[in-house]
Motif scaffolding. Structure first.
Motif, PDB file in Angstrom:
ATOM      1  N   LEU A 258      -9.372  -9.560  -1.841  1.00  0.00           N
ATOM      2  CA  LEU A 258      -8.148  -9.636  -1.037  1.00  0.00           C
ATOM      3  C   LEU A 258      -7.755  -8.274  -0.482  1.00  0.00           C
ATOM      4  O   LEU A 258      -7.211  -8.175   0.618  1.00  0.00           O
ATOM      5  CB  LEU A 258      -7.011 -10.224  -1.885  1.00  0.00           C
ATOM      6  N   ASP A 259      -8.040  -7.219  -1.247  1.00  0.00           N
ATOM      7  CA  ASP A 259      -7.678  -5.867  -0.790  1.00  0.00           C
ATOM      8  C   ASP A 259      -8.386  -5.504   0.514  1.00  0.00           C
ATOM      9  O   ASP A 259      -7.865  -4.739   1.325  1.00  0.00           O
ATOM     10  CB  ASP A 259      -7.992  -4.826  -1.879  1.00  0.00           C
ATOM     11  N   VAL A 260      -9.560  -6.073   0.736  1.00  0.00           N
ATOM     12  CA  VAL A 260     -10.291  -5.824   1.987  1.00  0.00           C
ATOM     13  C   VAL A 260      -9.738  -6.725   3.094  1.00  0.00           C
ATOM     14  O   VAL A 260      -9.535  -6.303   4.238  1.00  0.00           O
ATOM     15  CB  VAL A 260     -11.802  -6.136   1.789  1.00  0.00           C
ATOM     16  N   MET A 261      -9.505  -7.972   2.762  1.00  0.00           N
ATOM     17  CA  MET A 261      -9.166  -8.977   3.778  1.00  0.00           C
ATOM     18  C   MET A 261      -7.732  -8.854   4.305  1.00  0.00           C
ATOM     19  O   MET A 261      -7.487  -9.073   5.496  1.00  0.00           O
ATOM     20  CB  MET A 261      -9.363 -10.389   3.209  1.00  0.00           C
ATOM     21  N   LEU A 262      -6.786  -8.531   3.419  1.00  0.00           N
ATOM     22  CA  LEU A 262      -5.382  -8.601   3.812  1.00  0.00           C
ATOM     23  C   LEU A 262      -4.999  -7.614   4.927  1.00  0.00           C
ATOM     24  O   LEU A 262      -4.364  -8.023   5.912  1.00  0.00           O
ATOM     25  CB  LEU A 262      -4.478  -8.427   2.583  1.00  0.00           C
ATOM     26  N   PRO A 263      -5.413  -6.323   4.825  1.00  0.00           N
ATOM     27  CA  PRO A 263      -5.081  -5.412   5.933  1.00  0.00           C
ATOM     28  C   PRO A 263      -5.713  -5.859   7.260  1.00  0.00           C
ATOM     29  O   PRO A 263      -5.086  -5.764   8.320  1.00  0.00           O
ATOM     30  CB  PRO A 263      -5.660  -4.069   5.483  1.00  0.00           C
ATOM     31  N   GLU A 264      -6.943  -6.376   7.181  1.00  0.00           N
ATOM     32  CA  GLU A 264      -7.599  -6.880   8.399  1.00  0.00           C
ATOM     33  C   GLU A 264      -6.815  -8.054   8.984  1.00  0.00           C
ATOM     34  O   GLU A 264      -6.673  -8.199  10.198  1.00  0.00           O
ATOM     35  CB  GLU A 264      -9.014  -7.381   8.074  1.00  0.00           C
ATOM     36  N   TYR A 265      -6.328  -8.890   8.091  1.00  0.00           N
ATOM     37  CA  TYR A 265      -5.571 -10.066   8.522  1.00  0.00           C
ATOM     38  C   TYR A 265      -4.268  -9.660   9.212  1.00  0.00           C
ATOM     39  O   TYR A 265      -3.929 -10.163  10.284  1.00  0.00           O
ATOM     40  CB  TYR A 265      -5.292 -10.955   7.302  1.00  0.00           C
ATOM     41  N   TYR A 266      -3.532  -8.733   8.602  1.00  0.00           N
ATOM     42  CA  TYR A 266      -2.274  -8.281   9.213  1.00  0.00           C
ATOM     43  C   TYR A 266      -2.551  -7.711  10.610  1.00  0.00           C
ATOM     44  O   TYR A 266      -1.809  -7.966  11.561  1.00  0.00           O
ATOM     45  CB  TYR A 266      -1.594  -7.206   8.353  1.00  0.00           C
ATOM     46  N   ALA A 267      -3.631  -6.934  10.708  1.00  0.00           N
ATOM     47  CA  ALA A 267      -3.977  -6.336  12.005  1.00  0.00           C
ATOM     48  C   ALA A 267      -4.335  -7.433  13.013  1.00  0.00           C
ATOM     49  O   ALA A 267      -3.915  -7.406  14.175  1.00  0.00           O
ATOM     50  CB  ALA A 267      -5.134  -5.363  11.838  1.00  0.00           C
ATOM     51  N   GLU A 268      -5.107  -8.409  12.571  1.00  0.00           N
ATOM     52  CA  GLU A 268      -5.515  -9.533  13.433  1.00  0.00           C
ATOM     53  C   GLU A 268      -4.292 -10.281  13.953  1.00  0.00           C
ATOM     54  O   GLU A 268      -4.240 -10.736  15.088  1.00  0.00           O
ATOM     55  CB  GLU A 268      -6.397 -10.469  12.605  1.00  0.00           C
ATOM     56  N   ARG A 269      -3.281 -10.374  13.105  1.00  0.00           N
ATOM     57  CA  ARG A 269      -2.053 -11.081  13.488  1.00  0.00           C
ATOM     58  C   ARG A 269      -1.153 -10.232  14.394  1.00  0.00           C
ATOM     59  O   ARG A 269      -0.217 -10.752  14.991  1.00  0.00           O
ATOM     60  CB  ARG A 269      -1.249 -11.462  12.246  1.00  0.00           C
ATOM     61  N   GLY A 270      -1.373  -8.944  14.439  1.00  0.00           N
ATOM     62  CA  GLY A 270      -0.457  -8.075  15.174  1.00  0.00           C
ATOM     63  C   GLY A 270       0.811  -7.816  14.382  1.00  0.00           C
ATOM     64  O   GLY A 270       1.890  -7.669  14.951  1.00  0.00           O
ATOM     65  N   TRP A 271       0.663  -7.777  13.066  1.00  0.00           N
ATOM     66  CA  TRP A 271       1.795  -7.472  12.192  1.00  0.00           C
ATOM     67  C   TRP A 271       1.690  -6.015  11.740  1.00  0.00           C
ATOM     68  O   TRP A 271       0.633  -5.391  11.837  1.00  0.00           O
ATOM     69  CB  TRP A 271       1.800  -8.385  10.946  1.00  0.00           C
ATOM     70  N   THR A 272       2.773  -5.484  11.212  1.00  0.00           N
ATOM     71  CA  THR A 272       2.732  -4.136  10.662  1.00  0.00           C
ATOM     72  C   THR A 272       1.923  -4.155   9.364  1.00  0.00           C
ATOM     73  O   THR A 272       1.581  -5.228   8.850  1.00  0.00           O
ATOM     74  CB  THR A 272       4.144  -3.617  10.320  1.00  0.00           C
ATOM     75  N   ALA A 273       1.664  -2.960   8.829  1.00  0.00           N
ATOM     76  CA  ALA A 273       0.921  -2.868   7.564  1.00  0.00           C
ATOM     77  C   ALA A 273       1.679  -3.544   6.425  1.00  0.00           C
ATOM     78  O   ALA A 273       1.109  -3.846   5.378  1.00  0.00           O
ATOM     79  CB  ALA A 273       0.661  -1.409   7.227  1.00  0.00           C
ATOM     80  N   ASN A 274       2.976  -3.794   6.638  1.00  0.00           N
ATOM     81  CA  ASN A 274       3.757  -4.496   5.620  1.00  0.00           C
ATOM     82  C   ASN A 274       3.943  -5.968   5.931  1.00  0.00           C
ATOM     83  O   ASN A 274       4.822  -6.637   5.374  1.00  0.00           O
ATOM     84  CB  ASN A 274       5.130  -3.837   5.447  1.00  0.00           C
ATOM     85  N   GLY A 275       3.152  -6.450   6.861  1.00  0.00           N
ATOM     86  CA  GLY A 275       3.170  -7.896   7.112  1.00  0.00           C
ATOM     87  C   GLY A 275       4.358  -8.394   7.899  1.00  0.00           C
ATOM     88  O   GLY A 275       4.756  -9.554   7.754  1.00  0.00           O
ATOM     89  N   VAL A 276       4.933  -7.537   8.740  1.00  0.00           N
ATOM     90  CA  VAL A 276       6.094  -7.948   9.548  1.00  0.00           C
ATOM     91  C   VAL A 276       5.671  -8.068  11.019  1.00  0.00           C
ATOM     92  O   VAL A 276       5.073  -7.132  11.565  1.00  0.00           O
ATOM     93  CB  VAL A 276       7.243  -6.919   9.423  1.00  0.00           C
ATOM     94  N   PRO A 277       5.944  -9.209  11.657  1.00  0.00           N
ATOM     95  CA  PRO A 277       5.601  -9.349  13.078  1.00  0.00           C
ATOM     96  C   PRO A 277       6.326  -8.292  13.912  1.00  0.00           C
ATOM     97  O   PRO A 277       7.525  -8.058  13.735  1.00  0.00           O
ATOM     98  CB  PRO A 277       6.102 -10.753  13.435  1.00  0.00           C
ATOM     99  N   THR A 278       5.578  -7.644  14.814  1.00  0.00           N
ATOM    100  CA  THR A 278       6.162  -6.564  15.605  1.00  0.00           C
ATOM    101  C   THR A 278       6.983  -7.126  16.769  1.00  0.00           C
ATOM    102  O   THR A 278       6.753  -8.262  17.202  1.00  0.00           O
ATOM    103  CB  THR A 278       5.052  -5.674  16.190  1.00  0.00           C
ATOM    104  N   PRO A 279       7.926  -6.326  17.305  1.00  0.00           N
ATOM    105  CA  PRO A 279       8.730  -6.793  18.447  1.00  0.00           C
ATOM    106  C   PRO A 279       7.847  -7.216  19.629  1.00  0.00           C
ATOM    107  O   PRO A 279       8.142  -8.226  20.277  1.00  0.00           O
ATOM    108  CB  PRO A 279       9.586  -5.571  18.794  1.00  0.00           C
TER     109      PRO A 279
END
Ligand code: SF4
Lengths: 615, 79
Positions: free
Chosen positions: A577-598
């Motif tokens: 999960l440590d590998v996948m989660l940061p990639e996932y947040y980036a793929e979603r266009g969320w911040t590193a803390n998992g928050v959707p950007t404006p």
């Protein structure tokens, strides 16, 4: 067209039932079903609300294809804030109830407040009333459905109700319709119980109009043929979902004994072969398959319990045919708790339907209790004298019934794994994400599944993303983020159209868009549906963030992150999960803390929900 | 040469037992050759050889040897 353009709003505190026009701008952006219900929930409920308070709302929603000729169009979903998770809950069900609600003339049903006394909601087209349910309170789902139909002299009436589990706030109580189909997960039945609402009974005579009837018929015919000819449809009809138990066993992804193991020795006694074998009493478990409304797949199973089995030997009321084992029930009552007694598993399934509980959460909670028991943290005195060891079939049948009736140690199991394990001092043994129990796939073997579980908006769930193909090609976290994100968005759209996810084994989003386009106003493409799905996923995420959840909740139990799989294809591996989660947040266009950007929220037309300066 | 097949789920029983236990192949055959020779080739999703997963793209480059154990599984969907 497609939509009925009408919402029924019920205020149980005030005792009023009023219809209002459907917000068509939202329908164009959120399609229907899961998406539209989420939009209405966000508009009506403060995410910080106590899920079991009158301030929570319960939204029943059909999709624009519900009730039409499109295959599997009997679906509806229930969206609310879930008591099991404190996150948004979205539970989807088949059967016939969804289509009937649509035939009453409503796309959505919004239930707010709390009735002073137990009631049920009766909808007969425009005639809507709240009826006294005092005599039904304390009754099972099965008795409730039978009584309501008899009272209104209507066999055609469709009923969605709760049992004692929902009334008493079992954290994973569900809403059961058509006797054995359920809006199963996250405790939506407990929300219904908290509102003193025993049932919703619907009888509708209106049809559903579509935009271009001739083209609609042509497109539906073409897509039905495609579905009919597909090998996955044939496999689902023939074996149901249960055939996956052998696949997961071979692969080494079948969670066993509370996820301590990934393969189960007793699998041959509960698999598709076992359910059609004649036992020494001349009894065969499986009777037939069954389809939900308008479904051309028919994956449902109808079974019966051997009358000589200890669970029913003097209980003729359980000798009838009812819902049989599917993959998830077989997992949760079988490997998860180490039991390989087919009739015991089937009986536990009957208990779930009769009393209204989610089988996955019940089974995995019982599994946690068994581990606590074997560790000596729960004693036999506490379990009403039942030996709660893994593999004890009696423990399964007795505890399924006790929990459904909210009796004895069943009251402890009613807490769900997270609260139970916290109470007994071992929170690490709860196999949950955001408080919701895992389905029957181990995320050390199926890594993308682990990512989907961790990021699931309703907590651990196997039905809101689809990474099976990539997971079974490679047992690592590599390349899983993108298919996880994309399938989450696609499935959000499918759930919103009002059809079953199992069509997706044969249909891609183009096939579904063609049918939506022929039925509904506007022009619908796969791209538009996918965008709507992404909007819906982000809105669910925003609800959760406002409810107080954070990136810290996008995680898995230590067992899956630190204890390597003991056998199978993934032997020696943990979930990456440590590998996948940061990639996932980036793929979603969320911040590193998992928050959707404006920027993302502006693109998705969710600017009203922008979180300023997301960290 | 002969390889031993292991079929599960909907593929179980698709071949008779003797053939599943000792499936004949030309010497030097690849995993792709094996899958293509099966009457249910389109329903094979996962392949592994001696416990090691082989993704579809790598099947053509995976040469089989006599006695190899080949697991073939159908596509999986949630349920
Ligand atoms: S595929 Fe199965 S669950 Fe889906 S609608 Fe058909 S019978 Fe119901």
């Amino acid at each position: 067209m497609g939509w009925q353009r009408k919402v029924l709003r019920v205020d149980l505190t005030a005792g009023t039932c009023e219809s209002e026009p459907l917000n068509m701008q939202w329908a164009a952006q959120y399609v229907g079903g899961r998406g539209l219900a989420t939009r209405y929930l966000v508009d009506n409920v403060d995410p910080a609300v106590d899920p079991l308070s009158p301030d929570n709302a319960l939204v029943f929603a059909t999709g624009p294809l519900s009730g039409t000729l499109v295959s599997t169009s009997g679906r509806y979903c229930v969206v609310t804030k879930g008591p099991l998770t404190g996150a948004i809950a979205c539970s989807n069900s088949g059967g016939k109830f969804g289509a009937e609600l649509k035939y009453c003339g409503y796309d959505l049903l919004i239930i707010q407040g709390r009735s002073e006394k137990p009631v049920y909601l009766l909808i007969e087209d425009d005639e809507v009333s709240l009826e006294d349910a005092s005599d039904l309170w304390g009754e099972t789902v099965w008795k409730t459905e039978e009584t309501i139909k008899a009272r209104h002299r209507s066999e055609d009436m469709k009923v969605a109700s709760i049992g004692v589990a929902g009334e008493r706030g079992v954290y994973y109580a569900c809403i059961v319709n058509d006797l054995h189909r359920a809006a199963g997960r996250s405790g939506v039945g407990a929300v219904m119980g908290s509102k003193n609402l025993k049932a919703v009974a619907a009888r509708g005579t209106r049809g559903v109009k579509v935009k271009e009837p001739t083209r609609f018929m042509q497109v539906v015919d073409e897509k039905n043929r495609k579905l009919f000819e597909h090998g996955s449809r044939r496999a689902l009809m023939r074996y149901g979902t249960l055939s996956m138990i052998d696949v997961m066993q071979k692969f080494g992804g079948l969670p066993t004994n509370n996820f301590q193991k990934v393969q189960f020795e007793g699998v041959d006694r509960i698999n598709p072969k076992a359910v059609v074998e004649t036992n020494r009493n001349g009894h065969k478990n499986l009777l037939t398959n069954k389809a939900c409304f308008g479904c051309t797949i028919a994956c449902g199973r109808i079974a019966h319990i051997d009358p000589n089995h200890f669970s029913v030997v003097n209980r003729q009321e359980y000798w009838h045919a009812s819902g049989g084992l599917e993959y998830e029930t077989a997992f949760a009552f079988g490997p998860a708790v180490g039991v390989d007694d087919l009739d015991a598993l089937t009986f536990a399934g009957y208990m779930m339907n009769e009393h209204g509980m989610d089988p996955i959460s019940f089974g995995v909670t019982l599994a946690a209790a068994m581990e606590l028991y074997e560790l000596g943290l729960i004693t036999r005195e506490q379990t009403d004298g039942i030996d709660l060891r893994f593999g004890n079939a009696e423990a399964l049948t007795v505890m399924a019934e006790k929990t459904g009736k909210y009796e004895g140690f069943g009251r402890e199991l009613a807490l769900g794994s997270k609260r139970l394990c916290e109470k007994y001092g071992r929170p690490d043994l709860a196999m949950v994400v955001k408080g919701q129990e895992f389905a029957g796939y181990d995320s050390r073997a199926l890594q993308g599944m682990g990512l989907g579980y961790a990021t699931g908006n309703r907590g651990a769930c196997h039905l809101k993303h689809d990474t099976f193909d990539v997971d079974m090609e490679d047992v690592s976290g590599k390349g899983k983020a993108k298919p996880c994100k994309h399938s989450q968005d696609d499935i959000a759209a499918i759930d919103s159209a009002g059809i079953c996810l199992f069509t997706a084994s044969a249909w891609d989003l183009d096939d579904i868009a063609a049918q939506v386009d022929a039925a509904c106003e506007g022009s619908w493409t796969a791209e538009r549906l996918h965008d709507a799905g992404e909007r819906i996923w982000n809105l669910e995420r925003l609800f959760n963030l406002r409810a107080g959840l954070t990136a810290a909740d996008d995680t898995l139990p230590p067992r899956l992150l630190k204890e390597p799989a003991p056998s199978g294809t993934a032997k020696g591996k943990v979930c990456e999960l440590d590998v996948m989660l940061p990639e996932y947040y980036a793929e979603r266009g969320w911040t590193a803390n998992g928050v959707p950007t404006p920027d993302l929220l502006r693109r998705l037309k969710l600017e009203d929900f922008i979180i300023e300066s997301p960290a | 040469m002969k390889v031993q097949l292991d079929l599960a789920g909907e593929l179980e029983g698709a071949l008779d037992e003797a053939l599943e236990a000792a499936y004949p192949l030309e010497t030097g055959a690849t995993l792709e050759d094996l899958v293509a020779s099966l009457p249910f080739a389109s329903r094979v999703a996962l392949t592994s050889v001696n416990g090691e997963l082989v993704p579809p793209a790598e099947r053509a480059g995976r040469t089989l040897s006599d006695g190899d154990e080949v697991m073939l599984l159908p596509p999986v969907k949630g349920g």
